[in-house]
Each structure stands twice: as structure tokens, then as C-alpha cells.
Design an enzyme around this catalytic site. Structure first.
Site, short mmCIF file in Angstrom:
data_model
loop_
_atom_site.label_atom_id
_atom_site.label_comp_id
_atom_site.label_asym_id
_atom_site.label_seq_id
_atom_site.Cartn_x
_atom_site.Cartn_y
_atom_site.Cartn_z
N SER A 395 -38.74 90.16 51.46
CA SER A 395 -37.81 91.30 50.85
C SER A 395 -38.59 92.49 50.85
O SER A 395 -39.19 93.06 51.78
CB SER A 395 -37.55 90.77 49.47
OG SER A 395 -36.37 91.85 49.24
N ASP A 680 -32.22 87.15 53.01
CA ASP A 680 -33.56 87.42 52.21
C ASP A 680 -33.90 86.18 51.54
O ASP A 680 -33.09 85.35 51.04
CB ASP A 680 -33.13 88.30 51.06
CG ASP A 680 -33.95 88.89 50.10
OD1 ASP A 680 -35.03 88.07 50.08
OD2 ASP A 680 -34.04 90.10 49.82
#
Length: 849
Positions: A395, A680
Site C-alpha cells: 500500500s 491492496d
């Protein structure tokens, strides 16, 4: 040897969540020893399945008995789902119907039997049974009574397996996946009309080949010039797939309403159809055939099937790619010199003695990006950055890494330069990301990508927004460009993380880690990798079918940080400051009517509920995105067409001992899917531990920088669980109540008895001694210095909240210096860990790694 899954009134996609078991697996699983692919030759078998009867079946209609039929699916042998006839109004239906398959012994053949109650409008699924054919004794007829539910519902099925007379076929396998020989079917189609009827409207052929990559093609009968000409077509299909080439001639008539109205209707009619069995087309021979379609219609086909003989374009194997191995050889020479200085060794280490150090950055948006700069700067100041072999992020940390690796010599230079550049970008307003001009640019880019045949998802829009946040300009760089940054071993090897998820299945229940490096993208779970340049291209059965350009790195950044795409409304609100009112100038109003706010705990496939009042043409596109796009990075599955090996359950990379885990359902695993849904990694574990704990990378020390606010040890606990389920060595995480309430600057976890277990150094993001000391051992003296260090990272009014994408310059400097200080202040711990790892490395060498 056999087992079943019995699930009442649930669709097949929900099987893994229903609490039943598929396979009676051995718990003493051992690795197969496969690191490279190899060729295996396996025989064929003929499988006969006879659906006998069912008993005590309760249907869905309370006023009548069930109208039952059974569907049979064995996708590794046939693309066709077979079904029995319907037995009306019976609790004890009897069929005695026989179905035959030819199966290949190299793959995990799992037969799915589904009992339905036919209704007038829709058929209701009653129960599914998943039966593992592997291990049946040839020549021995077997009758199996499946207990369907607790109320004495049963299904009787008879099985018979016999060896086929067909010659064994050689396959390529890595012990987890199997690649069959693949055929390319090239054809030319030309219509012959023997009818005297005058045709109206337009005509087209619909040609389909079940089980092929292309599935169905639509081909007009006439070219633009109006002449009947042969039109080419191509299918790709498995050599042994029992399928048929289906040809339909369809007529479409356009009817104008009222003669003058611009409205119209299209009516399509099938004029005729015919089939050509795939097995009737011998490979390597050109075949001319005329296919009758009925109603005096025929079609001429000129076809030729050829076996694709080139090497696989998907790398099958659990070993590191050759480029990563070359990198390690060069990087270990750099690390050897750095360790000699840091540990004051008499001589440099050999490659085998150099400890493998991996540094991890967690997620956390701009907070993670900023803090990761500081952590790396701290390692550089200690002259320990050259000891690091792997840098991995998730991320927000990937945003930091992607910026650093634009410079091929970044770690050899003073990091103050990149940090200053990042401060300038982050301190700027981000409102321009949502200007009218910028929105037009976004959708022009996305439309061009979709028109080129690519799959476009909500994360692509987010990637373009991130591009503006980080660069304020268009960035043409690609992940493969970073090869220049590792060719000489001058920087650590970057590994970016994402997870593949499944619609309607939470990330906690199923998430497959996908790694992105400058050379390869792939799943170490399956031992399947493609060149980074080929990511998002179309593959089938391990072969590259259609090449697409490598996506720009901004689209990968959107995928790697897609937790924000799942909550893009909140981003708008935070950046623009007035919700979505900025859209009013463009003609639309978009209102969020969903009160779910916390992205990390949301379903990664789910968009917020939106109420949209349509406006101009630009916002029509925007509206389409809000309404129809998933938040996962949907891309072509490069494993499509590969099957699970018959012994894949022996690999500890699969969690098959949990009967309800999706890994125990081979027909539902990723190779059987058309698309990947990459999101993610924070939806699973908010730090990329799974990418570096794999035994192939042989990591000795993991330096974990955790930039999340809540639960600073959650990533360790989740990783411990992940490793335990897969038999991967990982230290036990033992914490007390004080640690949870008041974390320290660092923690060290290790297993003193097992040198194969990595040493884990974990750094939570806290402001402790930094308040008093501006540098290790040097107290703050002036009021200005004390004010600079006196801040809270967490808190309601903190500038470092996850959805803050702009920091004031002082707030940025504070976070960088804090992160750097926490590394510098624990220099002795880092050196101790390196010294321990060096000794353990030598011990591993002695006992055999």
C-alpha cells in the site's frame, strides 16, 4: 481416498464457507521437492458415472414433492456440464443414467454433482457433492451412497474406472500446476447458400468451441464490400479437451418504429446450426469440410489444428528466477563489505555466509510513505542499508519505493535529496487532482485503455489520482524500468505486494499473495510467474495468446493501494473539503448513501452505495464508473487453462487440511478463473511478510516497520497464523498487556532452537524517547526543539490520519525524523541481530540448508 462436500441450498461459489470438508487429507504433508518444472507422462482413464437414485428428498415447494435432476461437472475432462432428466413429483427419484469421461491422470480430477429441484421459473440448488476421483482403483466398480443432509437424504452413484487405450500424454508440471499440450485451431469460414429465398437483414456466424480461450466468435457473412469471402478465425484449446466446434448462422433484422422514429428494434433468428467434433481434426492436417446447417444452408470450413510447440510463456517453478539469483550474487558482495565494517569483522564473508536481510514497510497511506523514507534514512545513517538484500512494501509503502527506484542509484546517494523532493510534493494541495481538466484526462486514459481490449476497474482511476498526488504530472515509467536499479546489485531488490481475492469471499478467508518485482509477477503459492513486461497480457494454458503493453506504474500503484479506491468518496471529501460538490460544475451530483467508512475492514470488492443524478456526457462516464466498476484491479489471469496437479495437496503452500478452505476445492482455485482480482494486501495482512518468509528466499532477518495506528502487532500475529497453517518457520509472538497498551520502540522475536526461523525486528510507529532526545543520547535543549518533538502520531486531530494526503512541511519533517530516530536509537539491537544471523547462517551451512 474419497470424500464429499454436502451443502444445503447454497450456490457453488459459497461452498468453501459452508463448514463442510472436501478431502480427507494427510496432516503429515511433505514438499514434493519441485523447484523447477519437469515433464511427466501419465496415462488416460475412462471414467463412467452412473446416477442411480436419490431418497427422502425434500424440495423447495412446500405444496408438492421435488422435481429432481442432477448436474455433473468435471471441468478437467470436459467443458460441458451434463444433466440427468427431470423426475417429476418424487421424493425418491430414480434415474439410472450413465455419463462418460476421459480423464488424464496428471491432474486433480474432482467431479461435482449438484442436485436441483426444477421450478417453473428457476431451478433451486438443493445440495452439492464434490467427489475426488484421484486414487480410484481401475477395474473395480464402486457404488457410493452420499449422505446429503441430516434428515436421511441420500444419493446413490456408481463409478467405474478403466485404463484407456489412448497413448499416455506428456505434460509439464511443477508439482502444483499442470500444463497440457495446447492446440491452435486456425480456420476460414465461407457460407454456401442453396436456398432460393431472398434474404433480408444482416447475417453472421456464431462460432464457438467450449473449453477454448476464445469461447465464441461472431463473424459477419459479408465483408464491407458486400462480397462473400472466406473470413479467418482462431481458437486455442487443450489438445485433449473433448469438445465440438459449433457453427450457427444468425439473421438479424432491424425494424424502424413508425417509419420515421429514430428508435429501432433488432430481431435475431437462428437459421441453422452444425457441429464438427474437435477429435475429428487431426493435428497438422488441413481439412476441408462442408457443414450442413439445415434449411438448405451449408457452410464451408477450411481448418487446421497445430500443436503449439514453443516453450511455455509462464514460468512454472518455485525457485527464484535467474535474474533474481544473479542479483543476489552481486548484492551479497556489497552486503559482505558493509557487514565487515558494521560488525568489525577481520575479513569479508563468502556469499553463503552473508545473512539475507529483508526490510518491510506496512500500509498507511501518506503516513507510511513518509515514515518509510525516515526508516530507510535511519538505516543509511547507520551504514546498514547496504546490508539489506530485499525491500518490500504494501500500500502506502509501495508509493515510497516506486519513487525511490526511479533513480537507479538511489541507495548510493544521500537520501536527503529524495526526502526533500517528497516533502515538496506531499505539502502541496491535492485539489487539482479533481479539476475538470484532470477528470477529462483520467477518463480519456481509461477509455483508451478499455478500447484497446484491456480490463478497466475502479483502481485504475485511483491509480491516475495517485499519479497526480505523487508526481503532479504524467509518469510514463513502468515496473520493468526498475531492472536498471538492481542489475549491478547496487540497491536492495524491490518486492511489491498485492493479494488476489474472490468476489463474495472475505480477504480473511481467502487471499493469495501476488508479488511484483522488476523481472517477474507471480504467485509463489502456485509456482507460476510471467515476465513483468507481459503482465496484463492474455495467456492460456501457459502460452501468451495476446500481448498488451505493460501498464504504467501508476496503475499498479492504484492496485497496490486499492484500499483507498474502495473508499474513494472519503478521499474526495478529505481532499476537496466539500464532499462531492465540485462535481456540480460538471453537471452531476453524486451522493454517498452508505455509512460504512473504514476501508480496511470492508469487502475489497464492494463499492459504496451511491445516488447519482445524471448530467453531462463527461459525468455519464463518471457515473458508469461509480455504478459498475469493482474496486479490485481486474486483470487477465495468466494461469487460466492450467490445472492443479494430482498431488498438489502434498504442498504446504496450500491450506487443504482445512476442509472448508477454498484451497481444498481445486475446481474453484485461481487457475480455473478467467480473471485475477488484485487488491491492496492490507485486506489480508497489512505488511508483506508472506512474500519474504517463503523458504526460496531464505531470509535470516526481517526488519518490520509498522506504520498502522491500530493494533501495532496485528501484522505479526496474522503472519504467525499464516506461517503455522503452511508449515513455514516463524518465531512465536509473545506479548504482554503492557506491550499492547504502551508499545516500545522495537521488539525482537526469534526461535533460538531453529536457525531456519528468521529473526524478526519489529518497529511500531510511536513517539517515545524522541520527545526528549533530538538524536540518540542528545537531549533537546531549546523550547523550539522540545516543541518539535512533542507531538502525538495518533489521535483525532492528528495530521497523519490515513486519509490525509497533504502534510504541512513541519509535520512531514517530524514524521521523517521520528522514524529515522527510532532506527538510530536502536543501533545496538540491529547490530546484535546481524551478529546472531551471521552465526545462525554458519550453523545452517554446517547442518545443510
Amino acid at each position: 481416498m474419497f470424500s464429499q462436500v454436502l451443502l444445503g441450498r447454497l450456490p457453488p461459489r459459497m461452498l468453501p464457507l459452508a463448514g463442510a470438508a472436501l478431502l480427507l487429507q494427510r496432516k503429515d504433508r511433505k514438499e514434493t521437492g519441485f523447484y523447477h518444472w519437469r515433464r511427466e507422462k501419465h496415462p488416460y482413464y475412462n471414467l463412467t458415472v452412473k446416477i442411480l437414485r436419490a431418497r427422502n428428498i425434500k424440495g423447495t415447494d412446500l405444496l408438492s414433492k421435488a422435481d429432481c435432476y442432477v448436474e455433473l461437472s468435471l471441468p478437467t475432462a470436459s467443458p460441458i456440464t451434463y444433466r440427468t432428466r427431470v423426475i417429476d413429483n418424487s421424493s425418491d427419484p430414480e434415474w439410472n443414467e450413465t455419463f462418460r469421461y476421459r480423464i488424464h491422470n496428471a491432474v486433480k480430477n474432482t467431479l461435482e454433482l449438484t442436485l436441483f429441484d426444477e421450478d417453473v421459473l428457476v431451478s433451486d440448488e438443493l445440495t452439492s457433492v464434490v467427489f475426488d476421483v484421484t486414487g480410484m482403483v481401475p477395474g473395480r466398480r464402486m457404488k457410493n451412497t452420499f449422505k446429503l443432509r441430516e434428515d436421511k437424504e441420500e444419493l446413490d452413484v456408481e463409478f467405474f474406472l478403466e485404463k484407456s487405450s489412448d497413448a499416455p500424454t506428456e505434460v509439464i508440471t511443477n508439482g502444483a500446476l499442470v500444463a497440457y499440450p495446447c492446440l491452435s485451431l486456425n480456420g476460414i469460414i465461407n457460407k454456401k447458400d442453396k436456398s432460393n429465398l431472398k434474404e433480408q437483414g444482416s447475417h453472421q456466424f456464431k462460432i464457438s468451441l467450449p473449453g477454448s480461450y476464445e469461447k465464441k466468435l461472431c463473424i459477419p457473412c459479408k465483408t464491407d464490400s458486400g462480397q462473400n469471402r472466406g473470413i479467418p478465425f482462431v481458437f486455442h484449446v487443450g489438445k485433449d479437451m473433448c469438445s465440438e466446434l459449433d457453427v450457427e448462422l444468425e439473421q438479424t433484422i432491424t425494424v424502424i418504429q413508425d417509419g420515421v422514429s429514430p428508435d429501432f428494434e433488432k430481431h435475431s433468428t437462428v437459421l441453422g446450426s452444425g457441429t464438427v467434433p474437435l477429435q475429428s481434426l487431426p493435428p497438422g492436417k488441413e481439412i476441408e469440410t462442408t457443414v450442413p446447417l439445415g434449411k438448405e444452408q451449408t457452410v464451408d470450413l477450411h481448418v487446421k489444428t497445430e500443436q503449439m510447440t514453443k516453450d511455455l510463456d509462464v514460468r512454472l517453478g518455485f525457485d527464484l528466477c535467474k535474474e533474481e539469483r544473479k542479483f543476489l550474487n552481486k548484492r551479497k558482495q556489497v552486503a559482505s563489505g558493509a557487514l565487515k565494517k558494521a560488525l568489525k569483522l577481520r575479513e569479508e564473508l563468502s556469499d553463503e555466509e552473508v545473512p539475507v536481510v529483508a526490510v518491510l514497510g506496512s500500509g498507511g497511506g501518506m503516513r507510511a510513505l513518509t515514515s518509510f523514507y525516515g526508516s530507510l534514512f535511519g538505516l543509511q545513517q547507520l551504514n546498514l542499508l547496504d546490508c539489506v538484500l530485499y525491500l518490500s512494501g504494501i500500500s502506502g509503502s509501495t508509493w515510497c519505493l516506486s519513487s525511490l527506484y526511479q533513480d537507479p542509484e538511489w541507495s548510493c546517494k544521500d537520501l536527503r535529496g529524495p526526502i526533500s523532493n517528497a516533502r515538496e510534493k506531499i505539502s502541496r494541495s491535492k485539489v487539482g487532482a479533481f479539476s475538470s481538466e484532470r477528470l477529462k484526462y483520467y477518463f480519456q486514459e481509461l477509455n483508451a485503455m478499455e478500447n484497446s481490449g484491456r480490463k478497466v476497474s475502479f483502481t485504475d482511476l485511483w491509480g491516475l489520482i495517485i499519479e497526480y498526488f505523487l508526481q503532479q504530472k504524467e509518469d510514463q515509467s513502468k515496473l520493468s524500468d526498475q531492472q536498471e536499479a538492481v542489475k549491478q546489485g547496487q540497491n536492495p531488490y524491490p518486492i511489491y505486494a498485492a493479494v488476489n481475492v474472490r468476489p463474495n469471499v472475505s480477504g480473511e478467508d481467502f487471499a493469495e499473495w501476488c508479488e511484483f518485482t522488476p523481472y517477474e509477477v507471480g504467485f509463489r503459492k502456485y509456482g507460476a510467474f510471467v515476465r513483468t513486461e507481459d503482465f496484463d497480457s492474455e495467456f492460456f494454458m501457459g502460452r501468451l495468446i495476446k500481448k498488451h503493453p505493460e501498464p504504467r506504474i501508476c496503475y499498479l500503484l492504484g492496485m497496490w493501494g486499492s484500499a483507498f479506491a474502495a473508499s474513494l468518496d472519503d478521499v474526495f471529501l478529505k481532499v476537496v473539503g466539500s464532499g462531492l460538490s465540485f462535481l456540480e460544475s460538471l453537471g452531476d451530483v453524486v451522493k454517498v448513501i452508505d455509512d460504512c467508512r473504514r476501508a480496511h475492514f470492508r469487502d475489497p470488492m464492494r463499492l459504496k452505495t451511491r445516488l447519482i443524478i445524471p448530467g453531462g456526457p463527461l459525468l455519464q462516464i463518471f457515473q458508469d464508473f461509480f455504478k459498475s466498476r469493482v474496486t479490485a484491479g481486474e486483470t487477465f489471469n495468466f494461469m487460466q487453462g492450467l490445472y492443479l496437479h494430482r498431488d498438489y495437496v502434498s504442498l504446504n503452500k496450500f491450506v487443504v487440511w482445512k476442509g472448508t478452505h477454498l484451497d481444498a476445492f481445486p475446481n474453484m482455485l485461481t487457475p480455473m478463473e478467467e480473471n485475477l482480482y488484485l487488491v491492496d494486501g492490507g485486506f489480508s495482512i497489512n505488511s508483506p511478510f508472506p512474500l519474504v518468509v517463503q523458504p526460496e528466499r531464505d531470509v535470516d532477518i526481517i526488519v518490520s516497520f509498522n506504520y498502522s495506528w491500530e493494533a501495532p502487532f496485528e501484522v505479526l500475529q496474522l503472519t504467525q497464523k499464516y506461517c503455522k497453517e503452511r508449515g513455514i518457520p516463524f518465531p512465536q509472538i509473545i506479548l504482554n498487556e503492557e506491550d499492547e497498551e504502551n508499545p516500545k520502540e522495537y521488539y525482537m522475536f526469534m526461535d533460538a532452537d531453529n536457525p531456519r526461523t528468521p529473526i524478526v525486528l519489529h518497529f511500531p510507529l510511536i513517539n517515545d524517547t524522541f520527545r526528549k532526545y533530538k538524536a540518540p543520547g542528545i537531549e533537546r535543549e531549546t523550547e523550539e526543539e522540545r516543541f518539535f518533538g512533542d507531538f502525538t502520531v495518533e489521535g483525532k486531530d492528528s495530521p497523519y490520519r490515513t486519509l490525509n494526503f497533504s502534510f504541512e512541511s513541519q509535520d512531514f519533517d517530524r514524521l521523517v525524523e521520528l522514524s529515522s530516530y527510532n532506527v538510530l536509537n536502536n543501533r545496538d539491537t540491529l547490530l546484535k541481530a546481524l551478529s546472531l544471523a551471521l552465526k545462525r547462517r554458519k550453523l545452517k551451512k554446517m547442518i545443510g540448508n
